[in-house]
Design a protein around this motif. Structure first.
Motif, mmCIF file in Angstrom:
data_model
loop_
_atom_site.group_PDB
_atom_site.id
_atom_site.type_symbol
_atom_site.label_atom_id
_atom_site.label_comp_id
_atom_site.label_asym_id
_atom_site.label_seq_id
_atom_site.Cartn_x
_atom_site.Cartn_y
_atom_site.Cartn_z
ATOM 1 N N GLY A 141 0.922 -1.078 0.225
ATOM 2 C CA GLY A 141 0.068 -0.131 -0.031
ATOM 3 C C GLY A 141 1.280 1.081 0.169
ATOM 4 O O GLY A 141 0.465 2.426 0.446
ATOM 5 N N GLY A 142 2.151 1.179 -0.372
ATOM 6 C CA GLY A 142 2.677 2.553 -1.242
ATOM 7 C C GLY A 142 3.391 2.758 0.907
ATOM 8 O O GLY A 142 3.975 3.685 0.659
ATOM 9 N N GLN A 143 3.303 2.254 1.527
ATOM 10 C CA GLN A 143 3.701 2.408 3.140
ATOM 11 C C GLN A 143 4.815 2.885 2.782
ATOM 12 O O GLN A 143 5.951 3.009 4.305
ATOM 13 C CB GLN A 143 3.157 1.184 4.526
ATOM 14 N N ALA A 154 -6.289 11.601 -4.440
ATOM 15 C CA ALA A 154 -7.406 12.702 -2.747
ATOM 16 C C ALA A 154 -8.852 11.765 -2.650
ATOM 17 O O ALA A 154 -8.977 11.311 -3.626
ATOM 18 C CB ALA A 154 -7.630 14.193 -3.004
ATOM 19 N N LYS A 155 -9.023 11.900 -1.288
ATOM 20 C CA LYS A 155 -10.264 10.768 -1.375
ATOM 21 C C LYS A 155 -11.414 11.690 -1.870
ATOM 22 O O LYS A 155 -12.022 12.592 -2.437
ATOM 23 C CB LYS A 155 -10.893 11.094 0.302
ATOM 24 N N GLY A 156 -12.205 10.847 -2.889
ATOM 25 C CA GLY A 156 -13.373 11.397 -3.812
ATOM 26 C C GLY A 156 -12.943 11.926 -4.955
ATOM 27 O O GLY A 156 -13.265 12.447 -5.804
ATOM 28 N N LYS A 157 -11.161 12.247 -5.440
ATOM 29 C CA LYS A 157 -11.221 12.892 -6.799
ATOM 30 C C LYS A 157 -10.568 11.290 -7.978
ATOM 31 O O LYS A 157 -9.974 10.671 -7.293
ATOM 32 C CB LYS A 157 -9.975 13.451 -5.685
ATOM 33 N N LYS A 158 -11.012 11.312 -8.349
ATOM 34 C CA LYS A 158 -10.102 10.667 -10.145
ATOM 35 C C LYS A 158 -8.617 10.884 -10.401
ATOM 36 O O LYS A 158 -7.962 10.016 -10.498
ATOM 37 C CB LYS A 158 -11.715 9.608 -10.747
ATOM 38 N N GLU A 159 -8.629 11.983 -10.082
ATOM 39 C CA GLU A 159 -7.397 12.554 -10.821
ATOM 40 C C GLU A 159 -6.407 12.300 -9.925
ATOM 41 O O GLU A 159 -6.275 12.918 -9.011
ATOM 42 C CB GLU A 159 -7.913 13.893 -10.993
ATOM 43 N N GLY A 160 -5.219 11.538 -10.420
ATOM 44 C CA GLY A 160 -4.103 11.016 -9.638
ATOM 45 C C GLY A 160 -3.092 12.850 -9.638
ATOM 46 O O GLY A 160 -3.525 13.321 -9.818
ATOM 47 N N THR A 196 -10.601 1.825 16.397
ATOM 48 C CA THR A 196 -8.818 1.665 16.456
ATOM 49 C C THR A 196 -8.429 3.234 14.857
ATOM 50 O O THR A 196 -9.099 3.154 14.197
ATOM 51 C CB THR A 196 -8.191 0.582 16.310
ATOM 52 N N ALA A 197 -7.068 2.814 15.429
ATOM 53 C CA ALA A 197 -6.746 3.860 14.631
ATOM 54 C C ALA A 197 -6.254 3.013 13.535
ATOM 55 O O ALA A 197 -6.281 3.389 12.336
ATOM 56 C CB ALA A 197 -5.395 3.986 15.271
ATOM 57 N N GLY A 198 -5.595 1.542 13.831
ATOM 58 C CA GLY A 198 -5.703 0.771 12.841
ATOM 59 C C GLY A 198 -6.962 0.939 12.097
ATOM 60 O O GLY A 198 -6.037 0.308 10.487
ATOM 61 N N GLU A 199 -8.234 -0.016 11.959
ATOM 62 C CA GLU A 199 -8.265 0.157 11.636
ATOM 63 C C GLU A 199 -9.652 1.264 10.337
ATOM 64 O O GLU A 199 -9.377 0.986 8.682
ATOM 65 C CB GLU A 199 -9.686 0.312 11.897
ATOM 66 N N PHE A 200 -8.961 3.116 11.487
ATOM 67 C CA PHE A 200 -9.164 4.286 10.194
ATOM 68 C C PHE A 200 -8.153 4.228 9.385
ATOM 69 O O PHE A 200 -8.664 4.543 8.069
ATOM 70 C CB PHE A 200 -9.208 4.624 11.514
ATOM 71 N N LEU A 201 -6.691 4.126 8.996
ATOM 72 C CA LEU A 201 -6.119 3.813 8.512
ATOM 73 C C LEU A 201 -6.226 3.218 7.464
ATOM 74 O O LEU A 201 -5.777 3.586 5.893
ATOM 75 C CB LEU A 201 -4.144 3.695 8.798
ATOM 76 N N ASN A 202 -6.544 1.873 7.635
ATOM 77 C CA ASN A 202 -6.975 0.924 6.035
ATOM 78 C C ASN A 202 -7.314 1.343 5.933
ATOM 79 O O ASN A 202 -7.652 1.502 4.034
ATOM 80 C CB ASN A 202 -7.369 -0.455 7.601
ATOM 81 N N GLU A 203 -9.329 1.843 6.404
ATOM 82 C CA GLU A 203 -10.190 2.757 5.705
ATOM 83 C C GLU A 203 -9.405 3.566 4.504
ATOM 84 O O GLU A 203 -9.894 3.599 3.512
ATOM 85 C CB GLU A 203 -11.320 3.299 5.946
ATOM 86 N N LEU A 254 -6.689 4.155 3.654
ATOM 87 C CA LEU A 254 -5.818 4.036 2.878
ATOM 88 C C LEU A 254 -6.458 3.454 0.929
ATOM 89 O O LEU A 254 -5.473 3.972 0.181
ATOM 90 C CB LEU A 254 -4.493 2.743 2.839
ATOM 91 N N ILE A 255 -7.628 2.140 1.670
ATOM 92 C CA ILE A 255 -8.494 2.277 0.379
ATOM 93 C C ILE A 255 -9.074 3.041 -0.363
ATOM 94 O O ILE A 255 -9.341 3.089 -1.906
ATOM 95 C CB ILE A 255 -9.476 1.196 1.052
ATOM 96 N N GLU A 256 -9.790 3.841 0.149
ATOM 97 C CA GLU A 256 -9.811 5.246 -0.523
ATOM 98 C C GLU A 256 -9.110 5.550 -1.520
ATOM 99 O O GLU A 256 -9.527 6.955 -2.283
ATOM 100 C CB GLU A 256 -10.842 6.012 0.634
ATOM 101 N N LEU A 257 -7.893 6.329 -1.210
ATOM 102 C CA LEU A 257 -6.737 7.373 -1.549
ATOM 103 C C LEU A 257 -6.572 6.262 -2.917
ATOM 104 O O LEU A 257 -5.565 6.504 -3.598
ATOM 105 C CB LEU A 257 -5.746 7.450 -0.209
ATOM 106 N N GLY A 258 -6.459 5.115 -3.084
ATOM 107 C CA GLY A 258 -6.386 4.038 -4.054
ATOM 108 C C GLY A 258 -4.933 3.383 -3.630
ATOM 109 O O GLY A 258 -4.267 3.226 -5.206
ATOM 110 N N LEU A 259 -4.317 3.796 -2.526
ATOM 111 C CA LEU A 259 -2.903 2.999 -2.483
ATOM 112 C C LEU A 259 -3.350 1.810 -1.564
ATOM 113 O O LEU A 259 -2.384 1.014 -1.704
ATOM 114 C CB LEU A 259 -2.808 4.014 -0.961
ATOM 115 N N LYS A 260 -4.393 1.430 -0.895
ATOM 116 C CA LYS A 260 -4.334 -0.324 -1.378
ATOM 117 C C LYS A 260 -5.999 -0.856 -1.799
ATOM 118 O O LYS A 260 -6.383 -0.302 -2.187
ATOM 119 C CB LYS A 260 -4.099 -0.500 0.129
#
Length: 315
Positions: free
Chosen positions: A76-78, A89-95, A299-306, A308-314
């Motif tokens: 996930g680019g970590q 960005a969240k909700g934006k399709k352009e990189g 939790t912080a881990g659950e929130f981060l995972n959500e 990263l998926i929204e950002l297209g990195l995961k």
């Protein structure tokens, strides 16, 4: 509010209770009003800053095929390299019009956490790159610890409330390169409007126009730091934990005027994350009849995972 307030960490670190309290009140008010503050008196010295920028510019000047060797699939680019236009960005399709690198946590006293985090990636072509990156990471982490101590006092918590959550936290140092713009961007900008995921972000490289912050009226305000200042903002995790008492402010990096298209921009944010198990449940002291609980427990881990998926990195 149309200007970013400036504070000096040396006031908080002084042995003068009045200076310390003044810092706590000033940073607390800034984060309730606009979510951003410019900070002097941090732990980065000029030589370290100069060396870091030199190494970062050296890395981004490497041939594309060399940089792509350090783009690690499946994490996930970590850590390591993330190529141009990959993050949006969240909700934006352009990189976004940027490429970046990730340094992550250096765990030396917790084998379980060491196994949880991806390993840092070593750039073989640049012998000083990883050494300087680690040093900067640790000085920014130290600075962030004291900022969070001040915020704990502002929130009527124990001063060291955050310490155990951020020790070995999943924090990231992200040197970013916004390359020269070679043609009219259709919809993309260097970094589209977004809020940060983490507790707080410490940003190097906010000198000159580009970074803008949205105030409560919806107006975009230029956020320009002095050369010796870090720009520090509240992230979504801290906003959520405080029931939005401390504001995670939407911000962006706009494209430069056409006459400056041929120039690169570099910025280096440090994203202060806690350990994954930290509960981001809304603090009791931030709930009252006028401010009912706004967020579900997570939790912080659950929130981060959500996110990263929204950002297209995961995936």
């Amino acid at each position: 509010m149309n200007i970013i307030p400036s504070v000096n960490l040396k006031d908080f670190l002084s042995n003068d209770p009045a200076r310390k309290q003044k810092f706590v009140e000033a940073i607390g008010k800034a984060y309730e009003d606009i979510g951003f503050v410019a900070l002097k008196g941090h732990f980065l010295d000029d030589a370290l800053v100069d060396n870091l920028y030199k190494e970062v510019k050296n890395f981004f000047s490497l041939p594309t095929e060399t940089k792509q060797k350090y783009e690690i699939p499946g994490i996930g680019g970590q850590r390591g390299y993330v190529s141009f236009g990959k993050e949006s960005a969240k909700g934006k399709k352009e990189g976004d019009l940027k490429e970046f690198w990730h340094f992550g946590q250096y765990v030396d006293d917790n084998d379980a956490l060491k196994a949880e985090y991806p390993e840092n990636v070593t750039v073989n072509e640049l012998p000083e790159f990883n050494k300087i990156g680690k040093e900067a990471y640790q000085m920014l982490e130290k600075t962030a610890k004291y900022v969070l101590r001040a915020l704990a006092l502002h929130l009527d918590l124990e001063e060291t409330y955050f310490d155990n959550f951020i020790h070995n936290g999943n924090s990231i140092l992200r040197p970013i390169h916004y390359p020269p713009i070679t043609e009219e961007p259709k919809e993309a900008v260097r970094a589209a409007a977004h809020g940060d995921i983490n507790l707080i972000t410490l940003l190097m490289g906010a000198q000159g126009r580009g970074l803008q912050v949205q105030n409560h009226k919806g107006e975009w305000v230029d956020a320009i730091a002095e050369p010796d200042e870090l720009m520090i903002n509240v992230g979504d995790m801290l906003s959520r934990h405080t029931n939005n008492k401390l504001k995670s402010t939407i911000h962006r990096v706009i494209n430069p005027p056409k006459e400056l298209w041929g120039t690169s921009r570099y910025s280096i944010p440090f994203f202060m994350h806690p350990i994954s198990e930290m509960k981001l449940d809304v603090l009791e002291g931030c709930i009252d009849e006028n401010n009912p609980k706004q967020f579900d427990d997570i939790t912080a881990g659950e929130f981060l995972n959500e996110r990263l998926i929204e950002l297209g990195l995961k995936k």
